[in-house]
Design a protein around this motif. Structure first.
Motif, short mmCIF file in Angstrom:
data_model
loop_
_atom_site.label_atom_id
_atom_site.label_comp_id
_atom_site.label_asym_id
_atom_site.label_seq_id
_atom_site.Cartn_x
_atom_site.Cartn_y
_atom_site.Cartn_z
N PHE A 10 0.85 -1.19 0.00
CA PHE A 10 0.00 0.00 0.00
C PHE A 10 0.88 1.24 0.00
O PHE A 10 2.10 1.15 0.18
CB PHE A 10 -0.94 -0.01 1.22
CG PHE A 10 -0.25 -0.03 2.56
CD1 PHE A 10 0.39 -1.17 3.04
CD2 PHE A 10 -0.25 1.10 3.37
CE1 PHE A 10 1.02 -1.17 4.28
CE2 PHE A 10 0.36 1.10 4.62
CZ PHE A 10 1.01 -0.04 5.06
N VAL A 11 0.26 2.38 -0.23
CA VAL A 11 1.00 3.65 -0.20
C VAL A 11 0.75 4.29 1.16
O VAL A 11 -0.40 4.57 1.53
CB VAL A 11 0.55 4.59 -1.34
CG1 VAL A 11 1.25 5.95 -1.21
CG2 VAL A 11 0.86 3.96 -2.69
N LEU A 12 1.82 4.48 1.91
CA LEU A 12 1.70 5.04 3.25
C LEU A 12 2.40 6.40 3.27
O LEU A 12 3.61 6.49 3.08
CB LEU A 12 2.34 4.10 4.28
CG LEU A 12 2.42 4.63 5.71
CD1 LEU A 12 1.02 4.92 6.25
CD2 LEU A 12 3.13 3.61 6.61
N ASN A 13 1.62 7.42 3.48
CA ASN A 13 2.16 8.79 3.53
C ASN A 13 3.07 9.09 2.34
O ASN A 13 4.15 9.67 2.48
CB ASN A 13 2.90 9.02 4.86
CG ASN A 13 1.95 9.01 6.03
OD1 ASN A 13 0.76 9.24 5.86
ND2 ASN A 13 2.47 8.75 7.22
N GLY A 14 2.63 8.63 1.17
CA GLY A 14 3.34 8.93 -0.07
C GLY A 14 4.40 7.92 -0.48
O GLY A 14 4.97 8.05 -1.55
N SER A 15 4.66 6.93 0.37
CA SER A 15 5.70 5.95 0.05
C SER A 15 5.11 4.55 -0.10
O SER A 15 4.31 4.12 0.75
CB SER A 15 6.77 5.91 1.15
OG SER A 15 7.38 7.17 1.26
N LYS A 16 5.54 3.86 -1.15
CA LYS A 16 5.08 2.48 -1.31
C LYS A 16 5.61 1.63 -0.16
O LYS A 16 6.80 1.71 0.19
CB LYS A 16 5.54 1.92 -2.65
CG LYS A 16 4.98 0.53 -2.91
CD LYS A 16 5.18 0.09 -4.35
CE LYS A 16 4.51 -1.27 -4.52
NZ LYS A 16 4.85 -1.91 -5.77
N THR A 17 4.74 0.85 0.42
CA THR A 17 5.09 0.07 1.61
C THR A 17 4.63 -1.37 1.42
O THR A 17 3.50 -1.61 1.02
CB THR A 17 4.42 0.67 2.86
OG1 THR A 17 4.80 2.04 2.97
CG2 THR A 17 4.81 -0.07 4.12
N GLU A 18 5.54 -2.29 1.68
CA GLU A 18 5.18 -3.71 1.60
C GLU A 18 5.54 -4.35 2.92
O GLU A 18 6.64 -4.13 3.45
CB GLU A 18 5.93 -4.39 0.45
CG GLU A 18 5.50 -3.84 -0.91
CD GLU A 18 6.25 -4.46 -2.07
OE1 GLU A 18 7.30 -5.10 -1.83
OE2 GLU A 18 5.79 -4.29 -3.21
N MET A 19 4.63 -5.11 3.47
CA MET A 19 4.89 -5.72 4.77
C MET A 19 3.87 -6.84 5.01
O MET A 19 2.96 -7.05 4.20
CB MET A 19 4.79 -4.67 5.88
CG MET A 19 3.43 -4.03 6.01
SD MET A 19 3.42 -2.64 7.17
CE MET A 19 3.82 -3.43 8.72
N LEU A 20 4.03 -7.51 6.12
CA LEU A 20 3.06 -8.52 6.52
C LEU A 20 2.10 -7.89 7.50
O LEU A 20 2.51 -7.20 8.45
CB LEU A 20 3.76 -9.70 7.19
CG LEU A 20 4.57 -10.62 6.29
CD1 LEU A 20 5.23 -11.72 7.13
CD2 LEU A 20 3.70 -11.24 5.20
N ALA A 21 0.82 -8.13 7.28
CA ALA A 21 -0.19 -7.71 8.25
C ALA A 21 -0.68 -8.97 8.96
O ALA A 21 -1.03 -9.96 8.31
CB ALA A 21 -1.36 -7.02 7.55
N GLN A 22 -0.68 -8.93 10.27
CA GLN A 22 -1.21 -10.05 11.02
C GLN A 22 -2.74 -10.04 10.90
O GLN A 22 -3.36 -8.98 10.89
CB GLN A 22 -0.80 -9.95 12.50
CG GLN A 22 0.70 -9.86 12.73
CD GLN A 22 1.44 -11.08 12.19
OE1 GLN A 22 1.02 -12.21 12.41
NE2 GLN A 22 2.54 -10.84 11.47
N THR A 23 -3.32 -11.21 10.83
CA THR A 23 -4.77 -11.25 10.61
C THR A 23 -5.55 -10.68 11.80
O THR A 23 -6.66 -10.22 11.65
CB THR A 23 -5.25 -12.69 10.35
OG1 THR A 23 -4.73 -13.54 11.38
CG2 THR A 23 -4.77 -13.19 9.01
N HIS A 24 -4.92 -10.70 12.98
CA HIS A 24 -5.64 -10.22 14.17
C HIS A 24 -5.43 -8.73 14.42
O HIS A 24 -6.07 -8.15 15.27
CB HIS A 24 -5.16 -10.98 15.41
CG HIS A 24 -3.71 -10.75 15.69
ND1 HIS A 24 -2.74 -11.60 15.20
CD2 HIS A 24 -3.06 -9.77 16.35
CE1 HIS A 24 -1.55 -11.14 15.58
NE2 HIS A 24 -1.72 -10.02 16.26
#
Ligand code: FES
Ligand code: FES
Length: 159
Positions: A10-24
């Protein structure tokens, strides 16, 4: 990758961001992991606005918003407003008008005030109260908050 995490981009504050989101985890918790602590969890029930985050141009309650749902979206937090080290007119007006005491609610109010002024550049008192009705200030700084929003509106109209 474990089954309790989802890869998101996703784009976070103008920067492309890739990460793991925990389901909880919710959006506030994900932002906290990135050291973005302006959106604060307070009621945890969508009732106070302290956790406000802008997702695809909509204000959402970060405490209720599943972190994985930001995949493919544009996320803006309070930290983005002064990313160039200059306070936004709304932030400056909150300081000038003393529109906070403890400050716990302030980032949510400031983000919502920005959204309001995008839509209504010169709002009336009633319009400000209506728009900010979902944000609670336990220190009851409401008169100063309304003054700050009007002051920011006047300043933005001059520029
Ligand atoms: S903490 Fe999310 S609305 Fe109160
Ligand atoms: S300034 Fe304390 S909750 Fe609003």
């Amino acid at each position: 990758m474990n089954q309790h995490a989802k890869s998101i981009s996703f784009v976070l504050n103008g920067s492309k961001t890739e990460m793991l989101a925990q389901t909880h985890e919710n959006l506030v918790e994900l932002l906290n992991r990135l050291d973005l602590c302006g959106a604060r969890e307070s009621c945890g029930q969508g009732l106070c606005g302290c956790c406000t985050v802008i997702v695809d141009d909509m204000a959402v309650s970060g405490c209720l918003y599943p972190a994985a749902f930001v995949d493919g979206k544009i996320v803006t937090t309070i930290e983005h407003l002064d990313h160039d080290v200059t306070l936004s007119p709304v932030q400056q007006a909150f300081i000038d008008k003393g529109a906070f005491q403890c400050g716990f609610c302030t980032s949510g109010f400031v983000l919502m005030a920005h959204k309001l002024l995008e839509q209504r550049p010169m709002p009336t008192d009633d319009e400000i109260k209506d728009y900010l009705a979902g944000n609670l200030c336990r220190c009851a700084a409401y008169p100063e908050i309304i003054n700050a929003v009007k002051s920011a509106a006047r300043k933005m109209a001059r520029t």
